[in-house]
Design a protein around this motif. Structure first.
Motif, PDB file in Angstrom:
ATOM      1  N   GLY A 180       7.112  15.830   1.876  1.00  0.00           N
ATOM      2  CA  GLY A 180       6.777  17.164   1.402  1.00  0.00           C
ATOM      3  C   GLY A 180       7.571  17.507   0.156  1.00  0.00           C
ATOM      4  N   ALA A 181       7.788  16.499  -0.685  1.00  0.00           N
ATOM      5  CA  ALA A 181       8.619  16.652  -1.880  1.00  0.00           C
ATOM      6  C   ALA A 181       7.889  16.049  -3.077  1.00  0.00           C
ATOM      7  CB  ALA A 181       9.951  15.939  -1.666  1.00  0.00           C
ATOM      8  N   THR A 182       8.543  16.101  -4.209  1.00  0.00           N
ATOM      9  CA  THR A 182       8.004  15.451  -5.400  1.00  0.00           C
ATOM     10  C   THR A 182       8.577  14.038  -5.489  1.00  0.00           C
ATOM     11  OG1 THR A 182       9.818  16.147  -6.830  1.00  0.00           O
ATOM     12  CG2 THR A 182       7.930  17.660  -6.612  1.00  0.00           C
ATOM     13  N   LYS A 183       7.899  13.204  -6.270  1.00  0.00           N
ATOM     14  CA  LYS A 183       8.436  11.857  -6.412  1.00  0.00           C
ATOM     15  C   LYS A 183       9.747  11.860  -7.202  1.00  0.00           C
ATOM     16  CE  LYS A 183       5.371  10.422 -10.162  1.00  0.00           C
ATOM     17  NZ  LYS A 183       4.319   9.469 -10.508  1.00  0.00           N
TER      18      LYS A 183
ATOM     19  N   ARG B  41      12.242  13.668  -6.499  1.00  0.00           N
ATOM     20  CA  ARG B  41      13.295  13.669  -5.472  1.00  0.00           C
ATOM     21  C   ARG B  41      13.585  12.251  -5.002  1.00  0.00           C
ATOM     22  NH1 ARG B  41      13.092  15.413   0.640  1.00  0.00           N
ATOM     23  NH2 ARG B  41      15.294  15.198   1.105  1.00  0.00           N
ATOM     24  N   VAL B  42      12.539  11.462  -4.826  1.00  0.00           N
ATOM     25  CA  VAL B  42      12.720  10.073  -4.401  1.00  0.00           C
ATOM     26  C   VAL B  42      13.421   9.285  -5.502  1.00  0.00           C
ATOM     27  CG1 VAL B  42      11.554   7.954  -3.661  1.00  0.00           C
ATOM     28  CG2 VAL B  42      10.692  10.193  -2.893  1.00  0.00           C
ATOM     29  N   TYR B  43      12.953   9.455  -6.749  1.00  0.00           N
ATOM     30  CA  TYR B  43      13.555   8.723  -7.867  1.00  0.00           C
ATOM     31  C   TYR B  43      14.985   9.167  -8.164  1.00  0.00           C
ATOM     32  CZ  TYR B  43       9.302   6.248  -9.178  1.00  0.00           C
ATOM     33  OH  TYR B  43       8.224   5.411  -9.203  1.00  0.00           O
ATOM     34  N   TYR B  44      15.370  10.339  -7.744  1.00  0.00           N
ATOM     35  CA  TYR B  44      16.759  10.770  -7.927  1.00  0.00           C
ATOM     36  C   TYR B  44      17.708   9.852  -7.147  1.00  0.00           C
ATOM     37  CZ  TYR B  44      20.959  13.625  -7.948  1.00  0.00           C
ATOM     38  OH  TYR B  44      22.249  14.058  -8.107  1.00  0.00           O
ATOM     39  N   TYR B  45      17.257   9.386  -5.993  1.00  0.00           N
ATOM     40  CA  TYR B  45      18.107   8.566  -5.128  1.00  0.00           C
ATOM     41  C   TYR B  45      17.812   7.071  -5.223  1.00  0.00           C
ATOM     42  CZ  TYR B  45      19.567  12.958  -3.139  1.00  0.00           C
ATOM     43  OH  TYR B  45      20.083  14.211  -2.983  1.00  0.00           O
ATOM     44  N   PHE B  46      16.606   6.709  -5.626  1.00  0.00           N
ATOM     45  CA  PHE B  46      16.218   5.297  -5.689  1.00  0.00           C
ATOM     46  C   PHE B  46      15.423   5.055  -6.966  1.00  0.00           C
ATOM     47  CE2 PHE B  46      16.573   6.377  -1.209  1.00  0.00           C
ATOM     48  CZ  PHE B  46      17.373   5.347  -0.738  1.00  0.00           C
TER      49      PHE B  46
ATOM     50  N   MET C  93       0.808  -1.223   0.000  1.00  0.00           N
ATOM     51  CA  MET C  93       0.000   0.000   0.000  1.00  0.00           C
ATOM     52  C   MET C  93       0.843   1.274   0.000  1.00  0.00           C
ATOM     53  SD  MET C  93      -3.020  -1.078  -0.293  1.00  0.00           S
ATOM     54  CE  MET C  93      -3.897   0.448  -0.019  1.00  0.00           C
ATOM     55  N   THR C  94       2.141   1.153   0.125  1.00  0.00           N
ATOM     56  CA  THR C  94       3.018   2.322   0.106  1.00  0.00           C
ATOM     57  C   THR C  94       3.499   2.564  -1.314  1.00  0.00           C
ATOM     58  OG1 THR C  94       3.748   1.923   2.373  1.00  0.00           O
ATOM     59  CG2 THR C  94       5.167   3.301   1.000  1.00  0.00           C
ATOM     60  N   SER C  95       3.330   3.774  -1.778  1.00  0.00           N
ATOM     61  CA  SER C  95       3.771   4.129  -3.129  1.00  0.00           C
ATOM     62  C   SER C  95       4.895   5.163  -3.049  1.00  0.00           C
ATOM     63  CB  SER C  95       2.604   4.719  -3.926  1.00  0.00           C
ATOM     64  OG  SER C  95       2.211   5.955  -3.336  1.00  0.00           O
ATOM     65  N   ILE C  96       5.577   5.345  -4.154  1.00  0.00           N
ATOM     66  CA  ILE C  96       6.586   6.400  -4.238  1.00  0.00           C
ATOM     67  C   ILE C  96       5.911   7.750  -4.009  1.00  0.00           C
ATOM     68  CG2 ILE C  96       8.222   7.592  -5.754  1.00  0.00           C
ATOM     69  CD1 ILE C  96       9.309   4.913  -4.823  1.00  0.00           C
ATOM     70  N   ASP C  97       4.700   7.924  -4.524  1.00  0.00           N
ATOM     71  CA  ASP C  97       3.951   9.163  -4.290  1.00  0.00           C
ATOM     72  C   ASP C  97       3.722   9.394  -2.799  1.00  0.00           C
ATOM     73  OD1 ASP C  97       3.607  10.119  -6.931  1.00  0.00           O
ATOM     74  OD2 ASP C  97       1.942   8.730  -7.252  1.00  0.00           O
ATOM     75  N   ALA C  98       3.367   8.329  -2.076  1.00  0.00           N
ATOM     76  CA  ALA C  98       3.128   8.459  -0.634  1.00  0.00           C
ATOM     77  C   ALA C  98       4.414   8.823   0.100  1.00  0.00           C
ATOM     78  CB  ALA C  98       2.541   7.164  -0.083  1.00  0.00           C
ATOM     79  N   ILE C  99       5.515   8.246  -0.319  1.00  0.00           N
ATOM     80  CA  ILE C  99       6.808   8.569   0.306  1.00  0.00           C
ATOM     81  C   ILE C  99       7.141  10.030   0.053  1.00  0.00           C
ATOM     82  CG2 ILE C  99       9.287   8.089   0.286  1.00  0.00           C
ATOM     83  CD1 ILE C  99       8.489   5.143  -0.500  1.00  0.00           C
ATOM     84  N   ALA C 100       6.979  10.470  -1.181  1.00  0.00           N
ATOM     85  CA  ALA C 100       7.247  11.872  -1.521  1.00  0.00           C
ATOM     86  C   ALA C 100       6.339  12.800  -0.725  1.00  0.00           C
ATOM     87  CB  ALA C 100       7.056  12.098  -3.025  1.00  0.00           C
ATOM     88  N   GLU C 101       5.070  12.438  -0.622  1.00  0.00           N
ATOM     89  CA  GLU C 101       4.133  13.265   0.147  1.00  0.00           C
ATOM     90  C   GLU C 101       4.558  13.349   1.611  1.00  0.00           C
ATOM     91  OE1 GLU C 101      -0.513  13.072   1.481  1.00  0.00           O
ATOM     92  OE2 GLU C 101      -0.017  12.445  -0.563  1.00  0.00           O
ATOM     93  N   ARG C 102       4.982  12.234   2.183  1.00  0.00           N
ATOM     94  CA  ARG C 102       5.458  12.229   3.575  1.00  0.00           C
ATOM     95  C   ARG C 102       6.646  13.180   3.742  1.00  0.00           C
ATOM     96  NH1 ARG C 102       5.163   8.683   8.274  1.00  0.00           N
ATOM     97  NH2 ARG C 102       3.062   8.423   7.469  1.00  0.00           N
TER      98      ARG C 102
END
Length: 165
Positions: free
Chosen positions: A44-47, A49-54, A33-42
């Motif tokens: 306070g960033a865009t996805k 930013r998450v995809y830059y590192y992972f 149930m956890t998405s990259i969008d949810a991680i980014a939202e947690r």
């Protein structure tokens, strides 16, 4: 495996922040149930930013596993390799393990969740190499405890446990 990034303090801090946010969400919502969008939202960033590192959610999950085991090893191994007697080593190792679990709860909690349940069964053999790596890290960590217990059993300190010859 995650993408190689420059090893700067800022990059390490950003990766750690992502791992923490993801671990909290994996704990609260579960892996599926956890998405990259949810991680980014947690965060306070865009996805982006998450995809830059992972490159994927699975890479984040595996890096959480690696981080958890690395942190436990860093705390426990020096005690196991110290000049203390086996009983004192085992007490110190158990206290260090528990202390790390409490201090690093989201990361450590995710690390004890079933890898196979989340990734292997849902994705077939796609992550078999990563699963082997994480299982090897866990086996190595367990072996540190087994060696101390074996030493204590051979010295007659743990009477209810036979040596593991």
């Amino acid at each position: 495996m995650s993408r190689a990034q420059p090893t700067t303090d800022a990059a390490a801090a950003a990766r750690e922040e992502i791992l923490q946010a993801a671990a909290e969400l994996f704990t609260d919502l579960g892996y599926a149930m956890t998405s990259i969008d949810a991680i980014a939202e947690r965060l306070g960033a865009t996805k982006g930013r998450v995809y830059y590192y992972f490159k994927s959610k699975a890479d984040i999950f595996f890096d959480i596993q690696r981080a958890a085991m690395g942190r436990l090893m860093a705390e426990v191994e020096p005690i196991a390799r110290s000049d203390l007697g086996p009983a004192d080593k085992l007490r110190g190792m158990a206290a260090a393990h528990l202390g790390m679990l409490l201090a690093d709860l989201p990361i450590q909690k995710v690390s004890v969740q079933g890898l196979e349940r989340y990734l292997f069964h849902s994705s077939g053999y796609r992550y078999v190499n990563e699963l082997r790596e994480i299982n090897q890290l866990r086996d190595t960590y367990e072996q540190i405890f087994a060696e101390v217990i074996d030493q204590g059993a051979r010295e007659g300190l743990f009477n209810d446990m036979p040596p593991a010859f």
